[in-house]
Write a protein that holds these residues in place. Structure first.
Motif, PDB file in Angstrom:
ATOM      1  N   GLU A   4       0.834  -1.207   0.000  1.00  0.00           N
ATOM      2  CA  GLU A   4       0.000   0.000   0.000  1.00  0.00           C
ATOM      3  C   GLU A   4       0.870   1.260   0.000  1.00  0.00           C
ATOM      4  O   GLU A   4       0.634   2.190  -0.765  1.00  0.00           O
ATOM      5  CB  GLU A   4      -0.891  -0.029   1.246  1.00  0.00           C
ATOM      6  CG  GLU A   4      -2.086   0.887   1.167  1.00  0.00           C
ATOM      7  CD  GLU A   4      -2.990   0.722   2.381  1.00  0.00           C
ATOM      8  OE1 GLU A   4      -3.334   1.752   2.977  1.00  0.00           O
ATOM      9  OE2 GLU A   4      -3.322  -0.426   2.734  1.00  0.00           O
ATOM     10  N   THR A   5       1.887   1.266   0.846  1.00  0.00           N
ATOM     11  CA  THR A   5       2.797   2.405   0.930  1.00  0.00           C
ATOM     12  C   THR A   5       3.534   2.580  -0.393  1.00  0.00           C
ATOM     13  O   THR A   5       3.618   3.682  -0.923  1.00  0.00           O
ATOM     14  CB  THR A   5       3.808   2.195   2.080  1.00  0.00           C
ATOM     15  OG1 THR A   5       3.087   1.985   3.294  1.00  0.00           O
ATOM     16  CG2 THR A   5       4.728   3.390   2.233  1.00  0.00           C
ATOM     17  N   ARG A   6       4.047   1.488  -0.920  1.00  0.00           N
ATOM     18  CA  ARG A   6       4.781   1.554  -2.188  1.00  0.00           C
ATOM     19  C   ARG A   6       3.902   2.074  -3.311  1.00  0.00           C
ATOM     20  O   ARG A   6       4.342   2.888  -4.114  1.00  0.00           O
ATOM     21  CB  ARG A   6       5.316   0.180  -2.570  1.00  0.00           C
ATOM     22  CG  ARG A   6       6.593  -0.134  -1.858  1.00  0.00           C
ATOM     23  CD  ARG A   6       7.159  -1.427  -2.400  1.00  0.00           C
ATOM     24  NE  ARG A   6       8.344  -1.765  -1.641  1.00  0.00           N
ATOM     25  CZ  ARG A   6       9.517  -2.015  -2.195  1.00  0.00           C
ATOM     26  NH1 ARG A   6       9.660  -1.979  -3.487  1.00  0.00           N
ATOM     27  NH2 ARG A   6      10.550  -2.303  -1.448  1.00  0.00           N
ATOM     28  N   ALA A  37       1.374   4.032  -3.151  1.00  0.00           N
ATOM     29  CA  ALA A  37       1.144   5.468  -2.964  1.00  0.00           C
ATOM     30  C   ALA A  37       2.324   6.257  -3.532  1.00  0.00           C
ATOM     31  O   ALA A  37       2.136   7.269  -4.221  1.00  0.00           O
ATOM     32  CB  ALA A  37       0.944   5.793  -1.488  1.00  0.00           C
ATOM     33  N   TYR A  38       3.545   5.800  -3.267  1.00  0.00           N
ATOM     34  CA  TYR A  38       4.729   6.470  -3.801  1.00  0.00           C
ATOM     35  C   TYR A  38       4.841   6.286  -5.312  1.00  0.00           C
ATOM     36  O   TYR A  38       5.263   7.195  -6.024  1.00  0.00           O
ATOM     37  CB  TYR A  38       6.003   6.004  -3.087  1.00  0.00           C
ATOM     38  CG  TYR A  38       6.168   6.694  -1.753  1.00  0.00           C
ATOM     39  CD1 TYR A  38       6.600   8.010  -1.680  1.00  0.00           C
ATOM     40  CD2 TYR A  38       5.862   6.045  -0.566  1.00  0.00           C
ATOM     41  CE1 TYR A  38       6.729   8.659  -0.464  1.00  0.00           C
ATOM     42  CE2 TYR A  38       5.984   6.686   0.655  1.00  0.00           C
ATOM     43  CZ  TYR A  38       6.418   7.998   0.703  1.00  0.00           C
ATOM     44  OH  TYR A  38       6.531   8.641   1.905  1.00  0.00           O
ATOM     45  N   ASP A  39       4.442   5.113  -5.808  1.00  0.00           N
ATOM     46  CA  ASP A  39       4.451   4.879  -7.250  1.00  0.00           C
ATOM     47  C   ASP A  39       3.517   5.864  -7.962  1.00  0.00           C
ATOM     48  O   ASP A  39       3.856   6.411  -9.009  1.00  0.00           O
ATOM     49  CB  ASP A  39       4.024   3.434  -7.582  1.00  0.00           C
ATOM     50  CG  ASP A  39       5.129   2.430  -7.292  1.00  0.00           C
ATOM     51  OD1 ASP A  39       6.314   2.824  -7.285  1.00  0.00           O
ATOM     52  OD2 ASP A  39       4.803   1.249  -7.070  1.00  0.00           O
ATOM     53  N   GLU A  40       2.351   6.112  -7.354  1.00  0.00           N
ATOM     54  CA  GLU A  40       1.395   7.057  -7.933  1.00  0.00           C
ATOM     55  C   GLU A  40       1.974   8.466  -7.957  1.00  0.00           C
ATOM     56  O   GLU A  40       1.837   9.190  -8.943  1.00  0.00           O
ATOM     57  CB  GLU A  40       0.077   7.039  -7.153  1.00  0.00           C
ATOM     58  CG  GLU A  40      -0.776   5.831  -7.464  1.00  0.00           C
ATOM     59  CD  GLU A  40      -2.001   5.733  -6.570  1.00  0.00           C
ATOM     60  OE1 GLU A  40      -2.475   6.773  -6.069  1.00  0.00           O
ATOM     61  OE2 GLU A  40      -2.477   4.600  -6.378  1.00  0.00           O
ATOM     62  N   ARG A  41       2.615   8.856  -6.857  1.00  0.00           N
ATOM     63  CA  ARG A  41       3.235  10.187  -6.810  1.00  0.00           C
ATOM     64  C   ARG A  41       4.338  10.317  -7.850  1.00  0.00           C
ATOM     65  O   ARG A  41       4.463  11.357  -8.501  1.00  0.00           O
ATOM     66  CB  ARG A  41       3.804  10.467  -5.411  1.00  0.00           C
ATOM     67  CG  ARG A  41       2.735  10.921  -4.437  1.00  0.00           C
ATOM     68  CD  ARG A  41       3.264  11.164  -3.050  1.00  0.00           C
ATOM     69  NE  ARG A  41       4.362  12.117  -3.000  1.00  0.00           N
ATOM     70  CZ  ARG A  41       5.142  12.291  -1.936  1.00  0.00           C
ATOM     71  NH1 ARG A  41       4.933  11.594  -0.842  1.00  0.00           N
ATOM     72  NH2 ARG A  41       6.118  13.172  -1.949  1.00  0.00           N
ATOM     73  N   ALA A  42       5.133   9.262  -8.021  1.00  0.00           N
ATOM     74  CA  ALA A  42       6.215   9.275  -9.007  1.00  0.00           C
ATOM     75  C   ALA A  42       5.632   9.402 -10.415  1.00  0.00           C
ATOM     76  O   ALA A  42       6.160  10.157 -11.239  1.00  0.00           O
ATOM     77  CB  ALA A  42       7.055   8.008  -8.878  1.00  0.00           C
TER      78      ALA A  42
END
Length: 75
Positions: free
Chosen positions: A54-56, A58-63
């Motif tokens: 889930e955390t990853r 979220a960061y993938d979406e931001r990237a």
């Protein structure tokens, strides 16, 4: 090797880079002291590896959003 031009295109930040930016200030050694830059990087890498999906994501979406911005600015 190739030399980089002065105005070379900016690169989008990766999910890992965004994670590090958010978490760098939270990193401390076991005794609570501030680790060296190299130690901080190692600790962040460990934290990233132990992240849940889930955390990853979220960061993938931001990237992905960062990349979109860069592409949009080029045109």
């Amino acid at each position: 090797g190739r030399k980089r031009r002065a105005g070379s295109a900016p690169r989008a930040k990766t999910a890992y880079m965004l994670f590090c930016m958010d978490n760098r200030k939270n990193v401390a050694t076991d005794d609570g002291s501030k680790p060296s830059f190299g130690e901080t990087t190692k600790l962040l890498a460990k934290m990233w590896k132990s992240c849940d999906a889930e955390t990853r994501s979220a960061y993938d979406e931001r990237a992905a959003a960062e990349k979109e911005k860069l592409v949009a600015n080029k045109t």
